[in-house]
Design a protein around this motif. Sequence first.
Motif, PDB file in Angstrom:
ATOM      1  N   PRO A  53      16.158  23.017  12.869  1.00 41.17           N
ATOM      2  CA  PRO A  53      14.957  23.411  13.613  1.00 41.17           C
ATOM      3  C   PRO A  53      15.111  23.624  14.896  1.00 41.17           C
ATOM      4  O   PRO A  53      14.724  24.452  15.673  1.00 41.17           O
ATOM      5  CB  PRO A  53      13.733  22.740  13.105  1.00 41.17           C
ATOM      6  N   PRO A  55      13.887  22.324  17.497  1.00 43.23           N
ATOM      7  CA  PRO A  55      12.573  23.044  18.331  1.00 43.23           C
ATOM      8  C   PRO A  55      12.948  22.906  20.045  1.00 43.23           C
ATOM      9  O   PRO A  55      13.244  21.726  20.426  1.00 43.23           O
ATOM     10  CB  PRO A  55      11.504  22.133  17.868  1.00 43.23           C
ATOM     11  N   ILE A  71       6.421  27.106  21.757  1.00 48.35           N
ATOM     12  CA  ILE A  71       7.589  26.534  21.497  1.00 48.35           C
ATOM     13  C   ILE A  71       8.532  27.731  20.862  1.00 48.35           C
ATOM     14  O   ILE A  71       7.997  28.895  20.390  1.00 48.35           O
ATOM     15  CB  ILE A  71       7.348  25.369  20.410  1.00 48.35           C
ATOM     16  N   GLU A  72       9.667  27.388  20.490  1.00 45.96           N
ATOM     17  CA  GLU A  72      10.569  28.024  19.427  1.00 45.96           C
ATOM     18  C   GLU A  72      11.362  27.277  18.635  1.00 45.96           C
ATOM     19  O   GLU A  72      11.669  25.840  19.088  1.00 45.96           O
ATOM     20  CB  GLU A  72      11.481  29.092  20.207  1.00 45.96           C
ATOM     21  N   PHE A  73      11.448  27.558  17.453  1.00 47.52           N
ATOM     22  CA  PHE A  73      12.194  26.908  16.310  1.00 47.52           C
ATOM     23  C   PHE A  73      13.269  27.672  15.354  1.00 47.52           C
ATOM     24  O   PHE A  73      12.771  28.882  15.370  1.00 47.52           O
ATOM     25  CB  PHE A  73      11.237  26.044  15.480  1.00 47.52           C
ATOM     26  N   ARG A  80      15.503  32.693  15.206  1.00 46.85           N
ATOM     27  CA  ARG A  80      14.623  31.829  15.876  1.00 46.85           C
ATOM     28  C   ARG A  80      13.131  32.244  15.859  1.00 46.85           C
ATOM     29  O   ARG A  80      13.072  33.552  16.235  1.00 46.85           O
ATOM     30  CB  ARG A  80      15.403  31.614  17.431  1.00 46.85           C
ATOM     31  N   TYR A 197       8.077  21.974  10.709  1.00 44.70           N
ATOM     32  CA  TYR A 197       8.214  21.560  12.152  1.00 44.70           C
ATOM     33  C   TYR A 197       6.762  20.675  12.369  1.00 44.70           C
ATOM     34  O   TYR A 197       6.748  19.526  13.105  1.00 44.70           O
ATOM     35  CB  TYR A 197       8.163  22.922  13.125  1.00 44.70           C
ATOM     36  N   ARG A 201       5.675  16.451  13.845  1.00 46.48           N
ATOM     37  CA  ARG A 201       4.957  15.987  15.201  1.00 46.48           C
ATOM     38  C   ARG A 201       4.423  14.650  14.723  1.00 46.48           C
ATOM     39  O   ARG A 201       3.636  14.689  13.927  1.00 46.48           O
ATOM     40  CB  ARG A 201       4.085  17.255  15.480  1.00 46.48           C
TER      41      ARG A 201
END
Length: 346
Positions: A53, A55, A71-73, A80, A197, A201
């Motif tokens: 991922p 992130p 964000i990007e992952f 992506r 993702y 967190r």
Amino acid sequence: MWNPDAVMEKLYHSYEQKRQEQQRQETAGQTRDRLKQGLADSLQIGMLKEDEPLPVLLERIEREDHIRERIEFGTVLGFRVPAYVLIPRGKKGPSAAVLALHGHGYGSRQIAGMHPDGSENTGEPDSHGNYALELVRRGFIVMVPEIIGFGDRRLAVDLKEGKVGSSSCQALASHLLLYGISLAGLRVQEAQRAIDYMLSRDDVDGGRVGCFGFSGGALIASYTAAMDERVKAAVLCAFANTFKGSIMHVRHCIDNYLPGALAYGELPELMGLIAPRPLFIASGKQDPIFPVATAEVSIQYLQNLYTEAGAAENLGFHLYEGKHEVNGSQAYPWLVKAMERELSGH
């Protein structure tokens, strides 16, 4: 007459009869296992190469009642994905979270309170109803990924054209089929990676993750929840129906069609894989592409299924005055209560 209508109608009923005959020879558990395996095969669950991922936080903006992260992952096959994460201000401790999946339109910004260019939308909400904002204001951490084919994730030729609200669904679906991959399958697997993702967190309560989808986003939410039991509750808005009454009745985007689905199940049966987990159906009575008559057929099937599973209280529905649009007046409080029940262990 040389038109194919009669043959196509006969084909549908022949597949329906085959499914019914097979179900008569199975237990309820065997039917469920077969449906789930069929859906997994159509979606190619687990068959696409997963990426790390990795992130990256792109921006963090403080709004009046929430914090908005961009964000990007990584997901699968090297893709992506940009996404917004909306966090209630002043929230302490891990919170319930919702994966909010947008429908056809201009992408993730459309449900997160923004115009296509990213500027704040302070006017009246459109058919999407700003439901990511509505959810964060009810205390959820909300993740809003950009679904492939929309917004910033259109093909370069469509981005260059610059038409707001256009999609790359047709080209993406056509090209992916040459590799034996469905667009729906890719989108569901990207949704699962978004859940990965979310669970990474510290501010997310991993035992209280839900999905909320509208239209094409509800398709993704439905199949994701059916296949992934990490989804504890799902809201499907402007989607629940039968294949026969919706995507086979009027012209729909190609991304709605799932290879081989009718060989193992109709749409209500696939949604039924979410049972006995909480499920809420919302649909407009005047929706022209997901007609209310067959929405009611779907709801009746689900009511019977949930009752047989001893979980009738976990199914809710709202048929409202409206067309193809979000109405969360009953869905939002239902989802809050469903997550509260998860917290209490009931």
